[in-house]
Design an enzyme around this catalytic site. Structure first.
Site, PDB file in Angstrom:
ATOM      1  CG  HIS A  36      -1.998  -1.049   1.204  1.00  0.00           C
ATOM      2  ND1 HIS A  36      -2.722  -1.114   0.185  1.00  0.00           N
ATOM      3  CD2 HIS A  36      -2.067  -2.098   2.307  1.00  0.00           C
ATOM      4  CE1 HIS A  36      -3.623  -2.433   0.705  1.00  0.00           C
ATOM      5  NE2 HIS A  36      -3.442  -2.656   1.847  1.00  0.00           N
TER       6      HIS A  36
HETATM    7  O1  VJV Z   1      -9.724   0.609   7.067  1.00  0.00           O
HETATM    8  C1  VJV Z   1      -8.794   1.359   7.364  1.00  0.00           C
HETATM    9  C2  VJV Z   1      -8.731   2.781   7.702  1.00  0.00           C
HETATM   10  C3  VJV Z   1      -9.512   3.164   8.717  1.00  0.00           C
HETATM   11  C4  VJV Z   1      -8.926   4.195   9.773  1.00  0.00           C
HETATM   12  C5  VJV Z   1      -8.195   3.819  10.882  1.00  0.00           C
HETATM   13  N1  VJV Z   1      -8.855   2.467  11.632  1.00  0.00           N
HETATM   14  C6  VJV Z   1      -8.250   2.132  12.782  1.00  0.00           C
HETATM   15  C7  VJV Z   1      -9.577   1.794  10.916  1.00  0.00           C
HETATM   16  C8  VJV Z   1     -10.239   2.341   9.685  1.00  0.00           C
HETATM   17  C9  VJV Z   1      -9.915   3.661   7.512  1.00  0.00           C
HETATM   18  N2  VJV Z   1      -7.607   0.691   7.415  1.00  0.00           N
HETATM   19  C10 VJV Z   1      -7.156  -0.727   7.376  1.00  0.00           C
HETATM   20  C11 VJV Z   1      -5.737  -1.010   6.893  1.00  0.00           C
HETATM   21  C12 VJV Z   1      -5.498  -2.421   6.396  1.00  0.00           C
HETATM   22  C13 VJV Z   1      -3.914  -2.627   6.036  1.00  0.00           C
HETATM   23  C14 VJV Z   1      -3.816  -3.822   5.210  1.00  0.00           C
HETATM   24  C15 VJV Z   1      -2.576  -4.324   5.026  1.00  0.00           C
HETATM   25  C16 VJV Z   1      -2.031  -5.212   4.082  1.00  0.00           C
HETATM   26  O2  VJV Z   1      -2.716  -6.528   4.623  1.00  0.00           O
HETATM   27  O3  VJV Z   1      -2.835  -5.115   2.712  1.00  0.00           O
HETATM   28  C17 VJV Z   1      -0.521  -5.253   3.848  1.00  0.00           C
HETATM   29  C18 VJV Z   1       0.553  -5.513   5.067  1.00  0.00           C
HETATM   30  C19 VJV Z   1      -7.723  -1.421   8.734  1.00  0.00           C
HETATM   31  N3  VJV Z   1      -8.319  -2.516   8.995  1.00  0.00           N
HETATM   32  C20 VJV Z   1      -8.243  -2.974   9.921  1.00  0.00           C
HETATM   33  C21 VJV Z   1      -7.456  -1.861  10.714  1.00  0.00           C
HETATM   34  N4  VJV Z   1      -7.121  -1.263   9.634  1.00  0.00           N
HETATM   35  C22 VJV Z   1      -7.185  -1.946  12.125  1.00  0.00           C
HETATM   36  C23 VJV Z   1      -6.103  -1.114  12.628  1.00  0.00           C
HETATM   37  C24 VJV Z   1      -6.012  -1.126  13.823  1.00  0.00           C
HETATM   38  C25 VJV Z   1      -6.391  -1.650  14.756  1.00  0.00           C
HETATM   39  C26 VJV Z   1      -7.574  -2.567  14.237  1.00  0.00           C
HETATM   40  C27 VJV Z   1      -7.902  -3.034  13.093  1.00  0.00           C
HETATM   41  C28 VJV Z   1      -4.904  -0.282  14.264  1.00  0.00           C
HETATM   42  C29 VJV Z   1      -4.412  -0.108  15.873  1.00  0.00           C
HETATM   43  C30 VJV Z   1      -5.272  -0.958  16.403  1.00  0.00           C
HETATM   44  N5  VJV Z   1      -6.160  -1.891  16.216  1.00  0.00           N
HETATM   45  C31 VJV Z   1      -4.875  -1.046  18.234  1.00  0.00           C
HETATM   46 ZN    ZN Z   2      -3.881  -7.185   3.359  1.00  0.00          ZN
END
Ligand code: VJV
Ligand code: ZN
Ligand code: CA
Length: 393
Positions: free
Chosen positions: A146
């Protein structure tokens, strides 16, 4: 009893840096670099290092990172300290700059070292392929698809895949990028948007405004202008929750097979994100280790030099299973390794079930409903074949 032997006339290199695995994104952050330690533990307990060239990788240099990323972003990444991490409980997604410091891409201790080690792993893998010293080079510490030229995104800060493909392009006229992470490989697609020397193919869960990053629809095939060489060189395979091994494998072989025949790449970069497995903390699919691995086996069967990158994967025991199994496929030992996890495997209790191939029931309390109709999958295949007619031989 089984014996792991070096494949004849075939070299597999394994690139890793244990220092990278000691970094922490934060207590409950889903990305756990420690999963790489668990992977290495399984690879080693199965005896696989005997069949590979094993390299302790160096850190990528600032100049190497600069071959894709902008100076202003890199300078900030070097300087940024965990003290700059906003401690705003009310608004945890408030970021500092360049999308850094929010909850997805936090600033943590040693961040720059972590990034340069991940990139170093993938760059070393690319160099072994370019020098023809490896047929398959493995970089489980990379795959951070990403990251953008001037911005962090979705747990990714440095796009090691783009850096590695830029190296491959020095030797290879056409590189095929394939991405089986459950998320869309947007950073790699965007980086090579305007060139016909890289074709990108991503399989992912697609649901705009709901599932990250929201891009990668069936009609997103590169620049719409026919005068742009990159037109038609992005293939997206948008999927729904619950896809099974049988459906995914058939779709993968059909699409990657057709792309290979039409595009005739001379090297493959395969991102093996393990968050497409059943029971993943962030994933949505019903894939088993065998189905995920079948994609790697199919790419290997095309007989081209290949880099295997890691990527997502948020249930560490399953990440380790998939990447260890895929390492065995690379060295051709997949039919010989026992299904039972070896007794002497460190952290064996972390695997919960003692098999390399958990059933869907073992992976999750209740299997996810499959929302991929055969009709929709046929439409996807038809659209991809239609796109490929525009790709010149
Ligand atoms: O969906 C999103 C972005 C948001 C803003 C941030 N919040 C935490 C979640 C909604 C819109 N981000 C995704 C990013 C996924 C990245 C995937 C990476 C790869 O596998 O493709 C390659 C290495 C997302 N989904 C879930 C989470 N973020 C998430 C983030 C956290 C969390 C729980 C879920 C960050 C910190 C903590 N918990 C404590
Ligand atoms: Zn992924
Ligand atoms: Ca993907």
């Amino acid at each position: 009893e089984y014996n792991i032997v070096r494949p004849k006339g075939y070299t597999v290199s394994f690139h890793a840096q244990p220092e990278m695995e000691k970094h922490h994104f934060g207590q409950t952050h889903p990305m756990k670099p420690w999963r790489l330690t668990l992977t290495k533990s399984l690879v080693t307990s199965y005896g696989m290092p005997f069949a590979m060239d094993n390299y302790l990788t160096r850190e990528a240099t600032y100049e190497e990172l600069n071959s894709f990323h902008s100076r202003d972003y890199l300078e900030y990444l070097v300087m940024a300290a965990p003290e700059d991490q906003p401690r705003d409980i009310e608004n945890p997604d408030k970021e500092v700059k360049f999308n850094l410091g929010g909850s997805d891409c936090p600033l943590f201790h040693g961040l720059y070292n972590y990034c340069s080690m991940s990139a170093g792993t993938s760059l070393d893998a690319a160099r072994k392929i370019c020098n023809k010293q490896s047929d398959i080079a493995i970089a489980w510490g990379g795959g951070l698809h990403h990251a953008k030229k001037t911005e962090a995104s979705g747990f990714c800060y440095i796009n090691d895949i783009v850096l590695a493909i830029l190296q491959l392009l020095r030797i290879h006229a056409r590189v095929l990028y394939v991405d089986i992470d459950v998320h869309h490989g947007d950073g790699v697609e965007e980086a090579f948007f305007s060139t016909d020397r890289v074709m990108t193919v991503s399989f992912h869960k697609y649901q705009p405004d709901y599932f990250f990053p929201g891009t990668g629809g069936l009609d997103d095939n590169g620049p719409k202008s026919e005068h742009n060489p990159g037109a038609h060189h992005a293939i997206n395979v948008p999927l729904n929750d619950g896809i099974t091994d049988e459906q995914y494998e058939a779709l993968f072989k059909n699409i990657v097979g057709a792309v290979n025949e039409r595009y005739r790449p001379s090297a493959i970069a395969l991102q093996c994100g393990a968050d497409s497995l059943a029971g993943d903390r962030l994933g949505r699919f019903n894939l088993r280790v065998q189905g995920h691995g079948a994609c790697v086996r199919y790419c290997k069967s095309l007989g081209l030099p290949m880099i295997l990158f890691g990527g997502g994967g948020y249930t560490p025991r399953n990440v380790a299973r998939a990447w260890a199994y895929e390492t065995s496929i690379a060295i051709g030992a997949d039919t010989r390794i026992p299904e039972t996890i070896p007794e002497h495997t460190p952290w064996r209790e972390h695997f919960v079930h003692d098999t390399l191939f958990p059933t869907l029931e073992q992976s999750m309390s209740e299997p996810r409903h499959n929302r991929n109709s055969e009709k929709r999958l046929r439409e996807i295949v038809a659209h991809v074949h239609e796109q490929l007619r525009f790709v010149s031989h």
